[in-house]
Design a protein around this motif. Structure first.
Motif, short mmCIF file in Angstrom:
data_model
loop_
_atom_site.label_atom_id
_atom_site.label_comp_id
_atom_site.label_asym_id
_atom_site.label_seq_id
_atom_site.Cartn_x
_atom_site.Cartn_y
_atom_site.Cartn_z
N VAL A 175 3.51 6.38 1.61
CA VAL A 175 3.48 5.26 0.74
C VAL A 175 2.02 5.04 0.56
O VAL A 175 1.25 4.29 1.42
CB VAL A 175 4.27 4.03 0.83
CG1 VAL A 175 3.85 2.81 -0.23
CG2 VAL A 175 5.84 4.18 1.42
N VAL A 176 1.45 5.91 -0.50
CA VAL A 176 -0.15 6.02 -0.66
C VAL A 176 -0.60 4.83 -1.83
O VAL A 176 -0.11 4.84 -2.95
CB VAL A 176 -0.58 7.19 -0.83
CG1 VAL A 176 -2.16 7.29 -1.03
CG2 VAL A 176 -0.21 8.20 0.01
N VAL A 177 -1.49 3.89 -1.33
CA VAL A 177 -1.81 2.82 -2.37
C VAL A 177 -3.32 3.27 -2.57
O VAL A 177 -4.11 3.32 -1.68
CB VAL A 177 -1.69 1.51 -1.66
CG1 VAL A 177 -2.11 0.36 -2.79
CG2 VAL A 177 -0.35 1.35 -1.15
N ASP A 178 -3.61 3.16 -3.87
CA ASP A 178 -5.11 3.60 -4.41
C ASP A 178 -5.85 2.04 -4.44
O ASP A 178 -5.36 1.01 -4.11
CB ASP A 178 -5.08 4.17 -5.71
CG ASP A 178 -4.72 3.48 -6.87
OD1 ASP A 178 -4.40 2.09 -6.82
OD2 ASP A 178 -4.83 4.01 -7.86
N PRO A 179 -7.28 2.25 -4.58
CA PRO A 179 -7.90 1.00 -4.58
C PRO A 179 -7.78 0.05 -5.75
O PRO A 179 -8.05 -1.37 -5.67
CB PRO A 179 -9.46 1.70 -5.06
CG PRO A 179 -9.36 2.96 -4.26
CD PRO A 179 -8.06 3.52 -4.69
N LEU A 180 -6.87 0.36 -6.77
CA LEU A 180 -6.32 -0.66 -7.87
C LEU A 180 -5.00 -1.05 -7.57
O LEU A 180 -4.59 -2.02 -8.27
CB LEU A 180 -6.19 0.29 -9.10
CG LEU A 180 -7.51 0.95 -9.62
CD1 LEU A 180 -7.52 1.55 -11.05
CD2 LEU A 180 -8.55 -0.34 -9.90
N ARG B 199 -2.17 0.63 -6.91
CA ARG B 199 -1.04 1.48 -7.41
C ARG B 199 -0.50 2.25 -6.32
O ARG B 199 -1.38 2.75 -5.61
CB ARG B 199 -1.38 2.22 -8.62
CG ARG B 199 -2.14 1.42 -9.77
CD ARG B 199 -2.57 2.20 -10.90
NE ARG B 199 -3.67 3.20 -10.45
CZ ARG B 199 -4.32 4.14 -10.96
NH1 ARG B 199 -3.90 4.14 -12.46
NH2 ARG B 199 -5.24 4.79 -10.69
N VAL B 200 0.67 2.53 -6.53
CA VAL B 200 1.47 3.67 -5.29
C VAL B 200 1.71 5.05 -5.95
O VAL B 200 1.92 5.27 -7.23
CB VAL B 200 2.87 3.06 -5.02
CG1 VAL B 200 3.40 3.59 -3.91
CG2 VAL B 200 2.58 1.54 -4.39
N LEU B 201 1.22 6.14 -5.16
CA LEU B 201 1.37 7.38 -5.59
C LEU B 201 2.84 7.58 -5.81
O LEU B 201 3.56 7.43 -4.61
CB LEU B 201 0.57 8.20 -4.62
CG LEU B 201 0.54 9.65 -4.92
CD1 LEU B 201 0.29 10.06 -6.18
CD2 LEU B 201 0.01 10.50 -3.62
N ASN B 202 3.36 8.42 -7.00
CA ASN B 202 4.79 8.82 -6.86
C ASN B 202 4.54 10.05 -7.53
O ASN B 202 3.61 10.50 -8.18
CB ASN B 202 5.58 7.92 -7.88
CG ASN B 202 6.15 6.55 -7.01
OD1 ASN B 202 7.23 6.33 -6.84
ND2 ASN B 202 5.05 5.74 -7.10
N VAL B 203 5.50 10.96 -7.03
CA VAL B 203 5.74 12.31 -7.47
C VAL B 203 7.07 12.66 -8.16
O VAL B 203 8.14 12.03 -7.77
CB VAL B 203 5.35 13.47 -6.61
CG1 VAL B 203 4.03 13.17 -6.16
CG2 VAL B 203 6.58 13.33 -5.50
N LEU B 204 7.25 13.58 -9.33
CA LEU B 204 8.54 13.86 -9.80
C LEU B 204 8.99 14.99 -9.05
O LEU B 204 8.65 16.23 -8.87
CB LEU B 204 8.48 14.23 -11.24
CG LEU B 204 9.61 14.95 -11.59
CD1 LEU B 204 10.76 14.00 -11.94
CD2 LEU B 204 9.30 15.56 -13.23
N LEU C 245 3.19 -1.64 -8.03
CA LEU C 245 4.02 -2.22 -6.96
C LEU C 245 5.37 -2.38 -7.32
O LEU C 245 6.39 -2.07 -6.46
CB LEU C 245 3.52 -3.34 -5.92
CG LEU C 245 2.20 -2.93 -5.54
CD1 LEU C 245 1.88 -4.20 -4.39
CD2 LEU C 245 1.97 -1.76 -4.82
N ASP C 246 5.62 -3.30 -8.38
CA ASP C 246 6.98 -3.81 -8.99
C ASP C 246 7.73 -2.37 -9.51
O ASP C 246 8.78 -2.83 -10.04
CB ASP C 246 6.63 -4.73 -9.96
CG ASP C 246 5.78 -4.61 -11.07
OD1 ASP C 246 5.42 -3.38 -11.28
OD2 ASP C 246 5.58 -5.47 -11.85
N ARG C 247 7.18 -1.32 -9.93
CA ARG C 247 7.84 -0.40 -10.65
C ARG C 247 8.26 0.77 -9.43
O ARG C 247 8.55 2.01 -9.75
CB ARG C 247 7.03 0.27 -11.63
CG ARG C 247 6.91 -0.68 -12.66
CD ARG C 247 6.36 0.22 -13.92
NE ARG C 247 7.22 1.61 -14.46
CZ ARG C 247 6.43 2.48 -14.74
NH1 ARG C 247 4.94 2.49 -14.71
NH2 ARG C 247 7.24 3.62 -15.09
#
Length: 385
Positions: free
Chosen positions: A54-59, A61-66, A169-171
């Protein structure tokens, strides 16, 4: 060395210490550890391990991949490989393989250096094209922060990944991940990650490192402490960091290290620093190690700690670990009874100064206790009055 069921069992123990209410939910995973099958093998269809990041960026947001195989947008993750040395390392490898983001661009979130952020169990649909029946995944999710200030280039693993997306985060798709992420303190920023090794032997003693006495230049100057140090860019995980520090400081290579938890210490600037603690067993003689930093290494039992110049937090950590060991590991080993401890024997003499010199001219000195009435915290020839 390859991952073991014991590594998972220890990791689950730390996780459940934080989330005791999830013990029943993870019962199938705990039962699988005691079974005859290898839950690291992707051909174990009664259930096998998946590691994700679970990678969170400075803004925030969480990294997701298809994921092309499932058509679902999720955080990066996948099966373990024989070369993986830790669950967290497997998660970082998957991020790099799927997105091209290098492990050095990420840092463990403070407090989660050695503990999974979430553990989940879910069923996977059958894939007849690959000859895979429906089966169960045991998902271990580790929390990281993207700590680079510049844009990180992305190179997708085209055969498995259809694209990436940074989601708020909420998505986040996983309900359990989403719930935990929304409880994170957004203002928390990762500090420089550090790791230390809690090394013990069959006699129930602990290997401590006497640090150089350079106040202002060295953290915990002149104190007995654990071997370890800060994570550097070449260290993929904190386990890599502590293994590198052991090799550099003492030429020591342990066969197995398991995460014991996260401690918090205060540095010389008054800042609170998280330190990942890894425990390992070793029965060697510290006098045979090549020490490149500090003054010396020696074995001490928990009952010896009150005589040492040692931080209260380190002393408490050693005692807590000793209390967690089975009785067979926390005391003497019958095969080793009668052997002298490598740190020597206490001489009960009166009115004598003992001067010991080696053929090479080095002299044995003792560091006096900080509460001593005479010359506290200084080195002297051994003496008793």
């Amino acid at each position: 060395m390859p991952l073991s069921h014991e590594h998972i069992r220890t990791t689950i123990g730390f996780y459940l210490a934080r989330h005791p209410h999830e013990r029943e939910r993870l019962g199938a995973l705990v039962d699988a550890l005691d079974g005859p099958t290898d839950i690291f093998s992707r051909s174990t269809f009664t259930g096998h391990v998946i590691c994700g990041a679970v990678v969170v960026d400075p803004l925030g947001r969480v990294l997701n991949v298809l994921h092309l195989a499932s058509g679902i947008v999720l955080a990066p993750g996948g099966h373990t490989e024989p070369e993986d040395e830790s669950l967290a390392g497997a998660a970082l490898r998957e991020v790099h393989e799927e997105t091209g983001i290098p492990p050095q661009a990420m840092a463990p979130w403070p407090g989660y250096e050695a503990v999974p952020f979430d553990i989940d169990i879910h069923e996977v649909d059958a894939r007849p094209s690959k000859g895979e029946p429906g089966h169960v995944h045991f998902d271990f999710w580790f929390l990281f922060r993207l700590h680079t200030a510049t844009e990180t280039p992305v190179v997708l693993q085209e055969e498995e990944v259809g694209g990436i997306e940074w989601r708020p985060l909420d998505r986040v798709t996983s309900p359990s991940l989403r719930e935990k992420l929304l409880k994170l303190q957004p203002e928390t920023e990762p500090e420089t990650a550090r790791a230390s090794a809690l090394i013990y032997n069959s006699r129930g003693e602990y290997l401590l490192h006497l640090r150089d006495y350079f106040p202002g230049r060295i953290w915990e100057a002149g104190l007995w402490s654990l071997l370890g140090g800060g994570r550097e860019r070449q260290d993929v995980t904190l386990e890599d960091a502590v293994r590198r520090e052991l090799a550099e400081e003492a030429g020591l290579d342990l066969a197995d290290l398991t995460p014991f938890g996260t401690e918090y210490a205060t540095d010389d600037a008054g800042e609170t620093v998280p330190i990942a603690i890894y425990a390992g067993r070793w029965n060697g003689d510290p006098r045979e190690l090549h020490l490149t930093e500090g003054v010396m290494l020696a074995w001490f039992g928990p009952s010896d700690l009150h005589r040492l110049r040692i931080a209260d937090s380190t002393s408490a950590l050693v005692r807590r670990h000793a209390a967690s060991l089975p009785a067979s590991q926390s005391g003497s080993n019958p095969e080793e009874e009668g052997r002298s401890s490598p740190h020597g024997t206490v001489l009960n003499v009166i009115g004598v100064h003992l001067y010991l010199e080696r053929p090479d001219g080095t002299v044995l000195l003792g560091l006096r206790h900080p509460d001593s009435a005479f010359a506290p915290s200084t080195w002297h020839a051994l003496a008793v009055h």
